[in-house]
Design a protein around this motif. Sequence first.
Motif, PDB file in Angstrom:
ATOM      1  N   THR A 251       0.821  -1.208   0.000  1.00  0.00           N
ATOM      2  CA  THR A 251       0.000   0.000   0.000  1.00  0.00           C
ATOM      3  C   THR A 251       0.860   1.265   0.000  1.00  0.00           C
ATOM      4  OG1 THR A 251      -0.133  -0.073   2.422  1.00  0.00           O
ATOM      5  CG2 THR A 251      -1.913  -1.126   1.178  1.00  0.00           C
ATOM      6  N   ASP A 252       2.191   1.114  -0.063  1.00  0.00           N
ATOM      7  CA  ASP A 252       3.075   2.287  -0.053  1.00  0.00           C
ATOM      8  C   ASP A 252       2.953   3.103  -1.333  1.00  0.00           C
ATOM      9  OD1 ASP A 252       4.086   1.901   2.460  1.00  0.00           O
ATOM     10  OD2 ASP A 252       5.872   0.811   1.801  1.00  0.00           O
ATOM     11  N   ASN A 253       2.844   2.414  -2.448  1.00  0.00           N
ATOM     12  CA  ASN A 253       2.707   3.076  -3.741  1.00  0.00           C
ATOM     13  C   ASN A 253       1.573   2.388  -4.505  1.00  0.00           C
ATOM     14  OD1 ASN A 253       5.211   4.993  -3.975  1.00  0.00           O
ATOM     15  ND2 ASN A 253       6.030   3.043  -3.206  1.00  0.00           N
ATOM     16  N   ALA A 254       0.475   3.104  -4.670  1.00  0.00           N
ATOM     17  CA  ALA A 254      -0.690   2.464  -5.289  1.00  0.00           C
ATOM     18  C   ALA A 254      -1.647   3.503  -5.852  1.00  0.00           C
ATOM     19  CB  ALA A 254      -1.420   1.588  -4.275  1.00  0.00           C
ATOM     20  N   ILE A 255      -2.266   3.146  -6.961  1.00  0.00           N
ATOM     21  CA  ILE A 255      -3.385   3.884  -7.542  1.00  0.00           C
ATOM     22  C   ILE A 255      -4.606   2.998  -7.351  1.00  0.00           C
ATOM     23  CG2 ILE A 255      -4.327   4.999  -9.592  1.00  0.00           C
ATOM     24  CD1 ILE A 255      -1.654   6.181  -8.660  1.00  0.00           C
ATOM     25  N   LYS A 256      -5.668   3.530  -6.731  1.00  0.00           N
ATOM     26  CA  LYS A 256      -6.804   2.673  -6.368  1.00  0.00           C
ATOM     27  C   LYS A 256      -8.145   3.269  -6.791  1.00  0.00           C
ATOM     28  CE  LYS A 256      -5.796   2.638  -1.921  1.00  0.00           C
ATOM     29  NZ  LYS A 256      -4.463   3.256  -1.799  1.00  0.00           N
ATOM     30  N   LEU A 257      -9.037   2.379  -7.207  1.00  0.00           N
ATOM     31  CA  LEU A 257     -10.466   2.665  -7.276  1.00  0.00           C
ATOM     32  C   LEU A 257     -11.098   1.958  -6.088  1.00  0.00           C
ATOM     33  CD1 LEU A 257     -11.263   2.063 -11.070  1.00  0.00           C
ATOM     34  CD2 LEU A 257     -10.742   4.241  -9.937  1.00  0.00           C
ATOM     35  N   ILE A 258     -11.951   2.667  -5.346  1.00  0.00           N
ATOM     36  CA  ILE A 258     -12.502   2.107  -4.113  1.00  0.00           C
ATOM     37  C   ILE A 258     -14.011   2.315  -4.083  1.00  0.00           C
ATOM     38  CG2 ILE A 258     -12.391   2.109  -1.592  1.00  0.00           C
ATOM     39  CD1 ILE A 258      -9.673   3.579  -1.887  1.00  0.00           C
TER      40      ILE A 258
ATOM     41  N   ASN B 295       5.080   6.781  -1.410  1.00  0.00           N
ATOM     42  CA  ASN B 295       5.960   6.697  -0.248  1.00  0.00           C
ATOM     43  C   ASN B 295       7.395   6.672  -0.762  1.00  0.00           C
ATOM     44  OD1 ASN B 295       7.427   6.147   2.043  1.00  0.00           O
ATOM     45  ND2 ASN B 295       6.000   4.602   2.819  1.00  0.00           N
ATOM     46  N   SER B 296       7.989   7.841  -0.871  1.00  0.00           N
ATOM     47  CA  SER B 296       9.356   7.923  -1.380  1.00  0.00           C
ATOM     48  C   SER B 296      10.356   8.290  -0.293  1.00  0.00           C
ATOM     49  CB  SER B 296       9.438   8.960  -2.510  1.00  0.00           C
ATOM     50  OG  SER B 296       9.022  10.227  -2.040  1.00  0.00           O
ATOM     51  N   SER B 297       9.858   8.660   0.897  1.00  0.00           N
ATOM     52  CA  SER B 297      10.760   9.071   1.981  1.00  0.00           C
ATOM     53  C   SER B 297      10.376   8.472   3.324  1.00  0.00           C
ATOM     54  CB  SER B 297      10.768  10.601   2.093  1.00  0.00           C
ATOM     55  OG  SER B 297       9.451  11.078   2.307  1.00  0.00           O
ATOM     56  N   GLY B 298       9.672   7.334   3.275  1.00  0.00           N
ATOM     57  CA  GLY B 298       9.275   6.674   4.505  1.00  0.00           C
ATOM     58  C   GLY B 298       7.960   7.151   5.077  1.00  0.00           C
ATOM     59  N   VAL B 299       7.307   8.081   4.412  1.00  0.00           N
ATOM     60  CA  VAL B 299       6.024   8.610   4.865  1.00  0.00           C
ATOM     61  C   VAL B 299       5.010   8.494   3.735  1.00  0.00           C
ATOM     62  CG1 VAL B 299       4.783  10.621   5.731  1.00  0.00           C
ATOM     63  CG2 VAL B 299       7.154  10.235   6.427  1.00  0.00           C
ATOM     64  N   GLN B 300       3.873   7.865   4.018  1.00  0.00           N
ATOM     65  CA  GLN B 300       2.822   7.753   3.008  1.00  0.00           C
ATOM     66  C   GLN B 300       2.103   9.084   2.833  1.00  0.00           C
ATOM     67  OE1 GLN B 300      -0.018   4.642   3.646  1.00  0.00           O
ATOM     68  NE2 GLN B 300       1.343   3.030   2.933  1.00  0.00           N
ATOM     69  N   VAL B 301       1.903   9.472   1.580  1.00  0.00           N
ATOM     70  CA  VAL B 301       1.146  10.674   1.247  1.00  0.00           C
ATOM     71  C   VAL B 301       0.079  10.283   0.227  1.00  0.00           C
ATOM     72  CG1 VAL B 301       1.214  13.002   0.311  1.00  0.00           C
ATOM     73  CG2 VAL B 301       3.135  12.151   1.658  1.00  0.00           C
ATOM     74  N   SER B 302      -1.169  10.662   0.498  1.00  0.00           N
ATOM     75  CA  SER B 302      -2.265  10.240  -0.378  1.00  0.00           C
ATOM     76  C   SER B 302      -3.038  11.437  -0.908  1.00  0.00           C
ATOM     77  CB  SER B 302      -3.229   9.325   0.373  1.00  0.00           C
ATOM     78  OG  SER B 302      -2.606   8.108   0.733  1.00  0.00           O
ATOM     79  N   THR B 303      -3.464  11.314  -2.148  1.00  0.00           N
ATOM     80  CA  THR B 303      -4.443  12.227  -2.733  1.00  0.00           C
ATOM     81  C   THR B 303      -5.694  11.406  -2.994  1.00  0.00           C
ATOM     82  OG1 THR B 303      -2.730  13.567  -3.789  1.00  0.00           O
ATOM     83  CG2 THR B 303      -4.981  13.762  -4.654  1.00  0.00           C
TER      84      THR B 303
END
Length: 338
Positions: free
Chosen positions: A223-230, A244-252
């Motif tokens: 789930t660190d790097n993902a494109i999702k339909l939910i 997640n490129s620096s150890g922290v998850q960021v989501s749009t």
Amino acid sequence: TWNRSSNAIRTDSSGLIETMGADVPRVDYEDGDAAILFEPEATNFFPYSEDVTQWSFQFSTSITLNDAIAPDGTMTATKLQNTFNTRSVGNPVIAASNAIVSFWMKWPIGDQLRLDTAQANYFYTGTGQWERVVVNENRNSCKYRLFPQGNTGHIWGCNFTTGADVTSTIQTNGTSITRTKDICENAGSTSLINSEEGVLYAEVAALTNTGNNRSISISDGTTDNAIKLILTSTGDIQGDCTTNSSGVQVSTTLTHTPAFNITEYTKIAFKYSLNDFALWVNGVKVDFDTTGNVPSASVLSELSFDRGDTFNSFEGKVKATAVFKEVLTDTELQNLTS
């Protein structure tokens, strides 16, 4: 990779019920059009789905096994015929949470079949055709008794399951049977996925409007790097880009609360690109964002029917899924989802 360790039933293109072997995807035609069926694990607690002679209660009802063609095309439908004013067949109370009772009936036009459960009595008027009856008891115990009202009719595929989802028929003969969940992972090709921009599209329908979040994703297997339909547990539709490129998850995350039930087939497209995100539903741009990061180049590697790590598996019907390596224009997205 498709995984389901048990047999399972689908409706074929002729409208007949067909048993598919373990680890075989089910292309289902229950709604008339082809769709891949994803179901959660379910157990039929009724030990005899067809052999009514094994049921506990048999009051003044004539039972004839293997009397007519069943919905699966076999001579396995059971005939019920009343022989007295008070007549029934059934099983005792079964303790379970959120009980769902279902069976197939073919009753003469205008005649009635009565179903008694722990919660209420239900009356069904025959149409002369096979039709499936489903009742969600939403309680912690259930009984199951059928009362022929009038002449003679046929039943088949009696099920008693639990949970929020109405499941396809599970046949039993002497013991309860569990159908395991459908899982599809590592689909598609890495060469067809662009981590930095693109569109994830699907035409889908959920099995219920509640339950768990149901996801389709392109990811790095986590789930660190993902494109999702939910399709969410509250009936919303979401498009999500997580990095997640620096150890922290960021989501749009873009969200749409539809006026319709997500058990209806819906065309959804999520566009992702650096500082350019949009969610389209049935020909309409319902949400967008002009800020946000995307995964690094070549990070995303697989298409899966979950959130990327086997959790939040998709449960429903899928008519189409597509991954576009480039962003599409608004006109193209409108045409795609209309």
